[in-house]
Design an enzyme around this catalytic site. Sequence first.
Site, PDB file in Angstrom:
ATOM      1  N   GLU A  61      -5.989  -9.294   3.799  1.00 26.34           N
ATOM      2  CA  GLU A  61      -5.210  -8.533   4.794  1.00 26.34           C
ATOM      3  C   GLU A  61      -5.177  -9.349   6.062  1.00 26.34           C
ATOM      4  O   GLU A  61      -6.236  -9.626   6.658  1.00 26.34           O
ATOM      5  CB  GLU A  61      -5.827  -7.153   5.058  1.00 26.34           C
TER       6      GLU A  61
ATOM      7  N   ASN B 136     -12.377  -1.555  -0.798  1.00 29.64           N
ATOM      8  CA  ASN B 136     -11.633  -2.059   0.359  1.00 29.64           C
ATOM      9  C   ASN B 136     -12.336  -1.619   1.635  1.00 29.64           C
ATOM     10  O   ASN B 136     -12.621  -0.419   1.799  1.00 29.64           O
ATOM     11  CB  ASN B 136     -10.196  -1.485   0.341  1.00 29.64           C
ATOM     12  N   GLU B 137     -12.614  -2.551   2.493  1.00 31.78           N
ATOM     13  CA  GLU B 137     -13.236  -2.244   3.792  1.00 31.78           C
ATOM     14  C   GLU B 137     -14.316  -1.167   3.628  1.00 31.78           C
ATOM     15  O   GLU B 137     -14.299  -0.129   4.301  1.00 31.78           O
ATOM     16  CB  GLU B 137     -12.179  -1.827   4.829  1.00 31.78           C
TER      17      GLU B 137
ATOM     18  N   GLN C 213       2.153  -6.100   5.668  1.00 35.26           N
ATOM     19  CA  GLN C 213       2.320  -5.763   4.273  1.00 35.26           C
ATOM     20  C   GLN C 213       3.732  -6.139   3.836  1.00 35.26           C
ATOM     21  O   GLN C 213       4.569  -6.378   4.681  1.00 35.26           O
ATOM     22  CB  GLN C 213       2.070  -4.282   4.053  1.00 35.26           C
TER      23      GLN C 213
ATOM     24  N   GLU D  83       0.844  -1.197   0.000  1.00 37.08           N
ATOM     25  CA  GLU D  83       0.000   0.000   0.000  1.00 37.08           C
ATOM     26  C   GLU D  83       0.879   1.246   0.000  1.00 37.08           C
ATOM     27  O   GLU D  83       2.028   1.208   0.476  1.00 37.08           O
ATOM     28  CB  GLU D  83      -0.883  -0.032   1.261  1.00 37.08           C
TER      29      GLU D  83
ATOM     30  N   TYR E 241      -6.654  -9.110  11.357  1.00 34.44           N
ATOM     31  CA  TYR E 241      -5.310  -8.928  11.920  1.00 34.44           C
ATOM     32  C   TYR E 241      -5.227  -9.593  13.288  1.00 34.44           C
ATOM     33  O   TYR E 241      -6.237  -9.694  14.002  1.00 34.44           O
ATOM     34  CB  TYR E 241      -5.001  -7.430  12.062  1.00 34.44           C
TER      35      TYR E 241
HETATM   36  O1  AHR Z   1      -2.931  -2.533   6.287  1.00 35.30           O
HETATM   37  C1  AHR Z   1      -3.258  -1.319   6.866  1.00 35.30           C
HETATM   38  C2  AHR Z   1      -4.736  -0.981   6.744  1.00 35.30           C
HETATM   39  O2  AHR Z   1      -5.495  -1.893   7.477  1.00 35.30           O
HETATM   40  C3  AHR Z   1      -5.332  -1.039   5.379  1.00 35.30           C
HETATM   41  O3  AHR Z   1      -5.122   0.104   4.637  1.00 35.30           O
HETATM   42  C4  AHR Z   1      -6.793  -1.206   5.663  1.00 35.30           C
HETATM   43  O4  AHR Z   1      -7.478  -1.883   4.647  1.00 35.30           O
HETATM   44  C5  AHR Z   1      -6.813  -1.947   6.968  1.00 35.30           C
HETATM   45  O5  AHR Z   1      -7.666  -1.385   7.876  1.00 35.30           O
END
Ligand code: AHR
Length: 576
Positions: free
Chosen positions: A380, A245-246, A429, A100, A325
């Site tokens: 992600e 995205n999200e 990432q 990103e 995450y």
């Molecule tokens: O990876 C960091 C961020 O986490 C991304 O931009 C977003 O999609 C997520 O909330």
Amino acid sequence: MAFALAHRSPSTVHCPIVHVDALPAMRGFLTQSASSLRRLSVALPPQRVSLLRRAFIFVVTLIVVAVAAPRAAAQKVELSIDASKPGAKIDRNLFGQFAEHLGHGIYDGIWVGSDSTIPNTRGIRKDVVAALKAIHVPNVRWPGGCFADGYHWRDGIGPQRVVRLNPDWGGVIEPNTFGTHEFMDFIDQIGSDAYVSVNLGSGTPHEASDWLEYMTAAQATTLEKERAANGHPAPYKVALLGLGNESWDCGGNMTAEYYLDRMKSFSHFVRNYNPAQLEKDQMLKIAVGPGGGEERWTDWTETVMKAYQQHTWSWDINGLSMHNYTVVKWPPAFKSVGFGEDEYAQILKTTLEMEDLIRKHSAIMDKYDPLKKVALVVDEWGGWYAPLPGSNPGFLVQQNSLRDAILAALNINIFARHADRVRGANIAQMINVLQAMILTDHEKMALTPTYYVYKMYVPFQDSTYLPVTFEAGSYKHGDFSLPRVDALAAKGKDGKLWVEITNVDPHQAAEVELNVTGINAKSALGQTLTAPKVDSVNTFESPDTVVPKPISASAQGGKLILQLEPKSVTVVAVEP
Ligand code: AHR
């Protein structure tokens, strides 16, 4: 001196083993102390000398007891692989990356510009390219993340780039010098595929449709000519397309219903014109999916998948994205380095929640898509910790430790166990951000423990899953209890039988007896990754603290036994 304390638990057997690595240091210490004692004896009165002697004997006894302290015996594990029951393909796209426009993920991490003193090819770092080629990156998701829903592709093409701010990530200047052509050049240099996320948040279907025409058209349209004038006459391949995205959060705070309406329209109008992708290698469209297990996200998956069940010729999706995450609590507060066993156990326990989350959303998908046409794409994931002190908090800078290597292995194994539905995943990432493969600082580069896990897992790309059974008990620490060992087995594209075993226990080694149904396994050869501490890291100064080393075993008495170190990730090929 390695005076490691033995881990004790009622269920483990202990036997006294002198720590061999401590012996030379101990001998040196005793010789030096004895000669100092002799010198002092000459100078001191007799009572003092006798007191000193007794103190010396006491200290020596303490050291001998400590060095000969019991160490946990290796946990015996019988691991059986059934090669006669092949399962789903472990899609290479499970090993995807995410890059990103965030912190030093792109600028400095990939892009240094062609006039940089750092060796580069058309502005792209050569060291980074070489490292990524070695892990066979199947696809790179770009340009975000949250950044994607504010990105306007025209800012990043042609000789005159539009300089903007990056409000999502630190409010810094976004020079747009890394745009479509630079990304595609990078993808080409590392031998990967493009996973492009279009702007569904602040953009329009028209803008996204033009971008795809610009990238993929082969006929002489105005956009095709513009691409050629900008240096690339041949159409680009876009393997995967992210439809936002999200969108429930940074992508526009939409309800599932509102997103669905927009997504259908993007799905219809945003077309890939590359002649090489019209029949085979068709572009896969990935819709926004859940961000966790809460009700709002189960509702989201329901809404999108229910609509999919009734979709008409005019719109389609091939995947549903999921973000998850490993972060015990928001905002992320756990340290990425300089932590102890409490944080080790808690983070690894938390990361295992991935499996339930996949089960939960897969079950909803099964209701509306029993043939599993729509993939679940975990695009992600990874450990998200507190920013390193002194770094810009908007840059998400963290270190990457042995714990992350184990975390990565556990998650990849979860994805592989659900390979019939989970056919894509992108760790967050790739460089300098969150759980990165690579860290850079100007001309310096370090490969992280996670990088080495990806390298060791290369044989699993597009392999065939094989069922594996074992019982290794639990690793317990404080309130946390988790399976001591995890394992994955597969038949590789090379025809070989590949086995991965993670020993989560930071104290106890594992003695694994490998049994393969129908095969008389004679030897195993591969690599194992461990380090002195759970928070061991690779730095620019010491880049080789956590690196894989060779491991092998040959059958004795008809048994093939692998000795695995505590807190380790091991991948071997089993030979008949
Ligand atoms: O990876 C960091 C961020 O986490 C991304 O931009 C977003 O999609 C997520 O909330």
